[in-house]
Enzyme design. Structure first.
Site, PDB file in Angstrom:
ATOM      1  N   HIS C  17      24.202   9.553   9.092  1.00  0.00           N
ATOM      2  CA  HIS C  17      23.854  10.295   7.881  1.00  0.00           C
ATOM      3  C   HIS C  17      24.526  11.667   7.928  1.00  0.00           C
ATOM      4  O   HIS C  17      25.124  12.057   8.938  1.00  0.00           O
ATOM      5  CB  HIS C  17      22.331  10.432   7.706  1.00  0.00           C
ATOM      6  CG  HIS C  17      21.680  11.502   8.510  1.00  0.00           C
ATOM      7  ND1 HIS C  17      20.511  12.122   8.131  1.00  0.00           N
ATOM      8  CD2 HIS C  17      22.036  12.079   9.695  1.00  0.00           C
ATOM      9  CE1 HIS C  17      20.170  13.023   9.031  1.00  0.00           C
ATOM     10  NE2 HIS C  17      21.054  13.019   9.979  1.00  0.00           N
ATOM     11  N   HIS C  42      27.139  12.142  11.201  1.00  0.00           N
ATOM     12  CA  HIS C  42      26.755  11.979  12.597  1.00  0.00           C
ATOM     13  C   HIS C  42      25.643  10.921  12.566  1.00  0.00           C
ATOM     14  O   HIS C  42      25.507  10.230  11.547  1.00  0.00           O
ATOM     15  CB  HIS C  42      26.305  13.314  13.213  1.00  0.00           C
ATOM     16  CG  HIS C  42      25.136  13.917  12.530  1.00  0.00           C
ATOM     17  ND1 HIS C  42      25.236  14.604  11.333  1.00  0.00           N
ATOM     18  CD2 HIS C  42      23.820  13.916  12.838  1.00  0.00           C
ATOM     19  CE1 HIS C  42      24.032  15.007  10.959  1.00  0.00           C
ATOM     20  NE2 HIS C  42      23.155  14.598  11.843  1.00  0.00           N
ATOM     21  N   HIS C  44      21.825   8.972  14.461  1.00  0.00           N
ATOM     22  CA  HIS C  44      20.621   9.053  15.294  1.00  0.00           C
ATOM     23  C   HIS C  44      20.114   7.659  15.646  1.00  0.00           C
ATOM     24  O   HIS C  44      20.339   6.696  14.922  1.00  0.00           O
ATOM     25  CB  HIS C  44      19.496   9.795  14.555  1.00  0.00           C
ATOM     26  CG  HIS C  44      19.806  11.221  14.233  1.00  0.00           C
ATOM     27  ND1 HIS C  44      19.891  12.189  15.192  1.00  0.00           N
ATOM     28  CD2 HIS C  44      20.073  11.854  13.046  1.00  0.00           C
ATOM     29  CE1 HIS C  44      20.174  13.350  14.616  1.00  0.00           C
ATOM     30  NE2 HIS C  44      20.300  13.178  13.326  1.00  0.00           N
ATOM     31  N   ASP C  82      19.291  -0.300   9.394  1.00  0.00           N
ATOM     32  CA  ASP C  82      19.867  -0.379  10.731  1.00  0.00           C
ATOM     33  C   ASP C  82      21.389  -0.564  10.686  1.00  0.00           C
ATOM     34  O   ASP C  82      21.903  -1.427   9.965  1.00  0.00           O
ATOM     35  CB  ASP C  82      19.235  -1.544  11.512  1.00  0.00           C
ATOM     36  CG  ASP C  82      19.639  -1.515  12.981  1.00  0.00           C
ATOM     37  OD1 ASP C  82      19.788  -0.421  13.540  1.00  0.00           O
ATOM     38  OD2 ASP C  82      19.803  -2.598  13.559  1.00  0.00           O
ATOM     39  N   HIS C  83      22.089   0.255  11.479  1.00  0.00           N
ATOM     40  CA  HIS C  83      23.552   0.209  11.568  1.00  0.00           C
ATOM     41  C   HIS C  83      24.207   0.499  10.219  1.00  0.00           C
ATOM     42  O   HIS C  83      25.324   0.042   9.943  1.00  0.00           O
ATOM     43  CB  HIS C  83      24.043  -1.123  12.160  1.00  0.00           C
ATOM     44  CG  HIS C  83      23.870  -1.172  13.651  1.00  0.00           C
ATOM     45  ND1 HIS C  83      22.644  -1.397  14.229  1.00  0.00           N
ATOM     46  CD2 HIS C  83      24.745  -0.987  14.684  1.00  0.00           C
ATOM     47  CE1 HIS C  83      22.778  -1.378  15.554  1.00  0.00           C
ATOM     48  NE2 HIS C  83      24.030  -1.120  15.852  1.00  0.00           N
ATOM     49  N   GLU C 127      13.569  11.698  14.595  1.00  0.00           N
ATOM     50  CA  GLU C 127      15.020  11.784  14.405  1.00  0.00           C
ATOM     51  C   GLU C 127      15.691  12.034  15.754  1.00  0.00           C
ATOM     52  O   GLU C 127      16.750  11.493  16.060  1.00  0.00           O
ATOM     53  CB  GLU C 127      15.337  12.921  13.436  1.00  0.00           C
ATOM     54  CG  GLU C 127      16.757  12.898  12.946  1.00  0.00           C
ATOM     55  CD  GLU C 127      16.985  13.933  11.858  1.00  0.00           C
ATOM     56  OE1 GLU C 127      16.889  13.579  10.672  1.00  0.00           O
ATOM     57  OE2 GLU C 127      17.250  15.103  12.186  1.00  0.00           O
TER      58      GLU C 127
END
Lengths: 137, 137, 137, 137, 137, 137
Positions: C17, C42, C44, C82-83, C127
Site C-alpha cells: 500500500h 511499500h 506489511h 492477500d498478496h 500493521e
C-alpha cells in the site's frame, strides 16, 4: 472509572481434551466438532491471563500483590488442570464440554469465589496462538 | 559453506501424549516422568520448524519453494500427528516414548525420505515456549 | 453482561500500500505521510484479529465455531486483500486512503454483513508489531 | 572456538516486492511464483537479525558495540530498503528476484564490506513469522 | 554428529546493572558506554536459554531431564542474579563489566562445572528483545 | 461509540527500581515486597503501549499520526525514564513507590496534558511478559 486500574497475571497449563457433548450421539459429536472430537484426545498449551480490576492501595502501590494472585491461580487452577485430561480427570468437565469458552467460565467461577468482592475479574484463555476467549466479554 | 543458505518453515500441530517407557514398570515410569506420566494423557501445541539447507536455484531464487515444503510437511507430518494421541493413535510411538527428542527424530526420519538428498535437514520442535529440541544438533 | 463471552480468531495477510489521499496534491500528500507516501508502495504483514461477542450455545459450548469464523474471514477478507496492492487492486481503497484505521473499518463493514446480528463484532489490525488499531473502540 | 562469542542485533523494514525473474516469460513467472508474482506487488514487515561473531574486547566487554552495529545496519540497509518497492526502487533487485534468500545475500554482501574482517557475519531474515532464511548456512 | 540432539530450556531473571570498566576513568566510561553507564543503574528482564547437546538416553527418551536442568539453572544462576544489582550484589561482576557477553560467559562457566562432561553446552542471553548474545559461538 | 476507533503505539524503556514505601520501616518494606525490595535495585525492560481513542480524520485517515504520537512518547516519557533508576533519578518516584500501577498512572498523567482533550487515553505497561497493568481500567 478513571481511578480504577487493571492488573494482569499470565500463567499456563498443559492438558489433554476432546470436544464432546455427552448428551449427543457419536455421529452428532463427530459432525459438530470434527477432528476436535477424535476419541483418544489431543491437547494444548493453555495460556491463561487473569485480569483483576480495582483501586491502588496507597500503602503498597498495588491493586493486588501479583505474587499472591499467582499463588492463588496456581493453587486453585493450575494444580487442578495441569498435565490432566480435562474430560477424564476433572469433575468440572465430566458433563461439560471442555471448549475454550467453558474452560474460561469454569476458571472464572473458581477464582471469583477466592477473590475479594471489591475486585472485578476477567479471564482470557488462549487455546492456541490463533484461538482465544475472554470472559466476561 | 559460504554459498549455502538455510530456509525455515514453521508449522504446528496439537496432540495428546504421556511419557511412558513400555519396557519399564508403572512405578519406574512414575518415578522417571512425574506428572508427564499421568495415565490419562496431557497435551501440547507443538511448534515445528523445518530447516532446509542448500544452494539458491538461480532460476527461482529459492533454495526450495516454501509452499511446496509446507505442503510436504502438512501431508507427511501434520496429517499424521495433528489432533491425535501420540501414544494411542500412531504407529511411530506405539513402542517409542513420545518425548520431544523422539518426536523430532521421528519427524526428521519421515521428512528425510521425502526430501531430495542434495538438501541438509534439521528439525526444531517446541513442546512449550520454554522447552524445545533440535535434531540433528 | 456477565453471561456474554468473547472469542478471538487471528488471521494474516500480506499486502502493498501507500498512504495517499486522492483529493490532495502530491506535495500535500508527501508532507502529511512522509515515507508512507513513497510512490512505488511499500508493504506489511497484516495481523488481523476478529473478536466476536455472544452467548455460549449450550449444545456446542461455542459462541461461534472458530473454524467457520476462520473460513468466513478467509473467504471475504483474506482472499480479497492477500498478496494484493490495496491502492491498485481493490475497489475498497480506490478512493479511500488505506491507513490501518480505514482498513480495519472496511474489514468490519465486510464481516458485519456476513455475521448474525446477535453477535457483537470488533476488529484489531496490526500493521506492524508496534502500530495497531481497534474498531470500534 | 570456545573463546568466540556471537552478538545479535534485530532491526526491521517494511517493503513491497513481487517475485519475478526478468529472464522468464510472464506465464513461466506466474507458474513458478503464484500469487507472489501478482503484477502490482504485495509487501512484508521484514525482521532482520544480524549476527556478528568475534572475541570479547577486554576493555569494553563487547564483541562489537551494538549501538554502532545498529547505526551501521540503519545507514546501509534500512535506509536503502525501508518503505521501498524492492523491484522498482533499488539497484540491487533491478535484475535480481527479491526472494528472501536473495535479499539476505544482498544484505550480507553490503554489511560484509562495512564490517572489520576479524568478525564473522551471518544474516537471518524473516519474511513472515513462518518463513525465514539464514545466510550463510 | 547425526546422533546428537540439542535440548533447550528457557528461564529468566530481572536485574539492575550499569556498564562500567573499573580500570578506566569516569570520562572514558561515559564515552564508551553512554547512557548504559549512568551512575544509578538501569535494568533488564534477562531471558536465558540454556542449550545442552548430547545423545538420547534410550531408557528415558531424554538427552537430559529438562526438569532437572531447570532446577540446576534456578539453583546456580537464577538464585544468584534474580532481583540483584549485578555490579554491587555479585562477586562475579565486582571487577568484570556486566555486558551481555560477560554475563553469558559467567553463566556458561557456572553451569559447565555442574553439568556432566558428556554434554556440550551453549548459552543464549537476551538483554532486550533486539540485543542478544550466544556463547560459545 | 461505533464511530470511535482506537490506535496503539508500543514503545519501551529499560530502568532500575526497587519497591519501597518511604513512609514505612525497612522491616515492613521487606515484608511487603520481598525480593522486589532488595536495597540495591533490580530492573526491567518495560514495554509501554499507549492507546488513543478518537474519530478518524477524513483528510488523513488517521485518528492521530502515530509518528507524532511516538515522538510525543519519546520526548515526554522515554527520555525521562530510559536507562534511569526510577527511585533515585526521577522526581516522580522520589516519594512514590514505583510499582507498575504507579508508573502507568504517572505516564498517563504526563501524556494526558500533552494530548488534545478530544482523545481518550489508556496506558498498558508490561513489567515482565507475565505481569502487566492497564490504566484506566
Amino acid at each position: 472509572m478513571e481511578n480504577k486500574i487493571a492488573v494482569y497475571r499470565k500463567e499456563h497449563f498443559n492438558a489433554a481434551h476432546r470436544l464432546h457433548n455427552t448428551d449427543l450421539s457419536d455421529v452428532e459429536n463427530a459432525s459438530l466438532f470434527g477432528k476436535c472430537n477424535y476419541p483418544n484426545y489431543h491437547g494444548h498449551n493453555y495460556e491463561l491471563i487473569v485480569k483483576v480490576i480495582g483501586e491502588v492501595d496507597p500503602k503498597t502501590g498495588f491493586v493486588i500483590d501479583l505474587k499472591l494472585l499467582s499463588d492463588l491461580i496456581k493453587e486453585h487452577v493450575i494444580e487442578k488442570f495441569d498435565h490432566k485430561n480435562l474430560n477424564l480427570d476433572t469433575i468440572e468437565f465430566k458433563n461439560l464440554n471442555p471448549t475454550a469458552e467453558n474452560i474460561a467460565i469454569v476458571i472464572y467461577n473458581i477464582l471469583r469465589t477466592k477473590l475479594d468482592k471489591k475486585y472485578d475479574l476477567k479471564i482470557v484463555l488462549y487455546e492456541t496462538e490463533r484461538n482465544y476467549v475472554e470472559y466476561p466479554a
